[in-house]
Design a protein around this motif. Structure first.
Motif, mmCIF file in Angstrom:
data_model
loop_
_atom_site.group_PDB
_atom_site.id
_atom_site.type_symbol
_atom_site.label_atom_id
_atom_site.label_comp_id
_atom_site.label_asym_id
_atom_site.label_seq_id
_atom_site.Cartn_x
_atom_site.Cartn_y
_atom_site.Cartn_z
ATOM 1 N N VAL A 59 0.832 -1.200 0.000
ATOM 2 C CA VAL A 59 0.000 0.000 0.000
ATOM 3 C C VAL A 59 0.872 1.257 0.000
ATOM 4 C CG1 VAL A 59 -1.657 1.353 1.344
ATOM 5 C CG2 VAL A 59 -1.980 -1.111 1.097
ATOM 6 N N ALA A 60 1.960 1.234 0.781
ATOM 7 C CA ALA A 60 2.864 2.393 0.826
ATOM 8 C C ALA A 60 3.491 2.650 -0.543
ATOM 9 C CB ALA A 60 3.948 2.172 1.879
ATOM 10 N N VAL A 61 3.881 1.578 -1.235
ATOM 11 C CA VAL A 61 4.456 1.717 -2.577
ATOM 12 C C VAL A 61 3.412 2.284 -3.542
ATOM 13 C CG1 VAL A 61 5.396 0.453 -4.548
ATOM 14 C CG2 VAL A 61 6.167 -0.092 -2.237
ATOM 15 N N MET A 62 2.184 1.787 -3.455
ATOM 16 C CA MET A 62 1.116 2.293 -4.311
ATOM 17 C C MET A 62 0.812 3.759 -4.010
ATOM 18 S SD MET A 62 -1.411 -1.032 -4.129
ATOM 19 C CE MET A 62 -2.658 -0.355 -5.236
ATOM 20 N N ALA A 63 0.854 4.135 -2.729
ATOM 21 C CA ALA A 63 0.602 5.529 -2.358
ATOM 22 C C ALA A 63 1.718 6.434 -2.869
ATOM 23 C CB ALA A 63 0.471 5.647 -0.840
ATOM 24 N N ALA A 93 -2.844 10.837 -0.994
ATOM 25 C CA ALA A 93 -2.603 9.693 -1.873
ATOM 26 C C ALA A 93 -3.234 8.426 -1.300
ATOM 27 C CB ALA A 93 -1.098 9.494 -2.067
ATOM 28 N N LEU A 94 -3.164 8.257 0.024
ATOM 29 C CA LEU A 94 -3.803 7.098 0.650
ATOM 30 C C LEU A 94 -5.320 7.172 0.478
ATOM 31 C CD1 LEU A 94 -1.773 6.828 3.993
ATOM 32 C CD2 LEU A 94 -1.609 5.328 2.001
ATOM 33 N N ALA A 95 -5.876 8.371 0.658
ATOM 34 C CA ALA A 95 -7.322 8.540 0.479
ATOM 35 C C ALA A 95 -7.719 8.272 -0.968
ATOM 36 C CB ALA A 95 -7.738 9.951 0.890
ATOM 37 N N TRP A 96 -6.850 8.665 -1.891
ATOM 38 C CA TRP A 96 -7.127 8.431 -3.311
ATOM 39 C C TRP A 96 -7.242 6.940 -3.614
ATOM 40 C CZ3 TRP A 96 -8.428 11.394 -7.389
ATOM 41 C CH2 TRP A 96 -8.264 10.871 -8.664
ATOM 42 N N LEU A 97 -6.405 6.127 -2.976
ATOM 43 C CA LEU A 97 -6.469 4.678 -3.191
ATOM 44 C C LEU A 97 -7.820 4.109 -2.762
ATOM 45 C CD1 LEU A 97 -2.927 3.573 -1.943
ATOM 46 C CD2 LEU A 97 -3.673 3.899 -4.310
ATOM 47 N N LEU A 98 -8.459 4.761 -1.785
ATOM 48 C CA LEU A 98 -9.732 4.276 -1.253
ATOM 49 C C LEU A 98 -10.935 4.960 -1.891
ATOM 50 C CD1 LEU A 98 -8.842 4.161 2.561
ATOM 51 C CD2 LEU A 98 -9.035 2.213 1.003
ATOM 52 N N ARG A 99 -10.720 5.711 -2.974
ATOM 53 C CA ARG A 99 -11.787 6.559 -3.498
ATOM 54 C C ARG A 99 -13.014 5.774 -3.970
ATOM 55 N NH1 ARG A 99 -7.899 5.757 -7.166
ATOM 56 N NH2 ARG A 99 -8.415 5.447 -9.378
ATOM 57 N N ARG A 100 -12.861 4.500 -4.300
ATOM 58 C CA ARG A 100 -14.002 3.680 -4.709
ATOM 59 C C ARG A 100 -14.499 2.772 -3.577
ATOM 60 N NH1 ARG A 100 -10.630 3.618 -9.308
ATOM 61 N NH2 ARG A 100 -11.589 4.573 -11.154
ATOM 62 N N ASP A 101 -13.897 2.903 -2.421
ATOM 63 C CA ASP A 101 -14.257 2.071 -1.260
ATOM 64 C C ASP A 101 -14.749 3.008 -0.164
ATOM 65 O OD1 ASP A 101 -14.522 0.206 0.708
ATOM 66 O OD2 ASP A 101 -12.456 -0.495 0.675
#
Length: 380
Positions: A59-63, A93-101
């Motif tokens: 997750v950190a790498v994706m963020a 960036a972390l919030a962006w990863l959860l934008r569909r959840d």
């Protein structure tokens, strides 16, 4: 290793170092909060910790990659700056990863609020102000502009953050919230007081808030320091993580523990029924009744299993039925290991990880959350 090139990131996180198992106590408590017996097999704890650590690192790498994408860059100058200074991961960036959840996104905000509240001492007689982190709000605003959220599901930018329990929720989130709330009411009236207090402490455990205290010591080590060392990402990987970002990653770890634990509990429940040791009436049960029997008191913490709206409605109906016939002290919640309720064994954890992978990769499978999708990438 990892490298940042232009506006993207290549590479994956390095293999998990097994000598970095330091959160056994926290994981044991969280597993109990999500429905497991109070004490689990040591190898089971280690398997969960390794899986969660790998998940958080990914997750950190994706963020970090998302941070690079969201911030304006310009050609070779940008590549040179990234190579020299690395990437400072943002909460947005972390919030962006959860934008569909949406359900996880709101819980993510709650964790940031709790972290801010615990680190800021309020003035005498004045409670702390709970406001949403600005970077996260910016990410949600961008998601709204791209049509990822409906306007009536998102707090308007700039307004004070309101906890999910007081907001208009997505229909699936509404069912999940009701299941958790109703189960907690029933649990509080039926579980012995000392057991309920211990359960309440367990479900409030965080990977980044508070201290890790050995039983023989009155003082402990700040969990956020342990968490930073545990995920082992830093300047050598060109990824910089602030304390606020670490708190955000702590939420991802919390949800991963819950999803793995509850999936493993379903595996164990199905194993008991198949071996003839379960309830002989189970063949007539709905999916909701099986979930209630498998997760037990863990439903009072959260329902993280990948369930459809219909299955969540069945869980809700089953909890209401139990609540109607409940007499304080009569329901026996499975808080300790017994012949009828063995703790999760390593085979249950391994099978749960394989099931999460199968759900995400098969033609008829599905992932209902960001955590489910990421965890499902690793285990086949």
């Amino acid at each position: 290793g990892m490298s940042l090139i232009g506006r993207g990131m290549t590479g994956t996180s390095v293999p998990v170092a097994h000598n970095r198992r330091v959160f056994g106590q926290e994981i044991q408590m969280l597993m109990h909060a999500f429905g497991e017996s109070r004490y689990s097999a040591r190898e089971s704890l280690e398997l969960v910790e390794d899986a969660v650590r790998r998940h958080v690192r990914q997750v950190a790498v994706m963020a970090a990659a998302t941070t690079v994408e969201l911030v304006p860059h310009s050609g070779e100058a940008s590549s040179s700056a990234i190579a020299k200074n690395g990437v400072h991961v943002t909460v947005g960036a972390l919030a962006w990863l959860l934008r569909r959840d949406w359900r996880s996104l709101k819980k993510f905000y709650e964790e940031l609020d709790n972290a801010e509240k615990s680190s800021t001492a309020p003035s005498p007689g004045k409670p702390p102000t709970r406001k949403r982190s600005r970077p996260a709000a910016d990410a949600v605003s961008m998601a709204m502009e791209l049509g990822e959220f409906d306007d009536d599901q998102t707090t308007k930018d700039g307004e004070e953050y309101v906890p999910p329990s007081a907001q208009n929720r997505h229909p699936q989130d509404e069912s999940s919230f009701f299941c958790t709330w109703r189960a907690n009411v029933t649990l509080k009236t039926s579980m012995p007081r000392n057991f309920y207090q211990d359960f309440n402490v367990c479900r409030m455990v965080s990977f980044t808030r508070g201290e890790n205290k050995p039983r023989s010591s009155p003082t402990g080590t700040p969990r956020i320091s342990m968490f930073r060392e545990w995920i082992d990402l830093g300047t050598k990987d060109s990824i910089h993580l602030s304390d606020e970002v670490l708190h955000g990653l702590g939420y991802f770890a919390w949800e991963a523990v819950g999803l793995i634990t509850q999936t493993a509990l379903m595996v164990k429940h199905e194993e008991l029924i198949a071996s003839g040791k379960g309830d002989p009436r189970a063949y007539r049960w709905t999916k909701g009744r099986h979930v209630l029997a498998a997760l037990d008191h863990g439903i009072a913490t959260a329902v993280l299993l990948p369930l459809t709206d219909k299955q969540l409605a069945e869980v809700r109906s089953e909890i209401e039925a139990v609540d109607c016939i409940n007499t304080p002290g009569r329901i026996k919640w499975k808080v300790a290991k017994s012949p009828d309720n063995p703790c999760l064994m390593p085979r249950h954890i391994k099978q749960a990880l394989k099931r999460l992978h199968r759900d995400c990769s098969s033609p008829v499978g599905f992932a209902t959350s960001f955590t489910h999708a990421v965890l499902g990438q690793f285990y086949g």
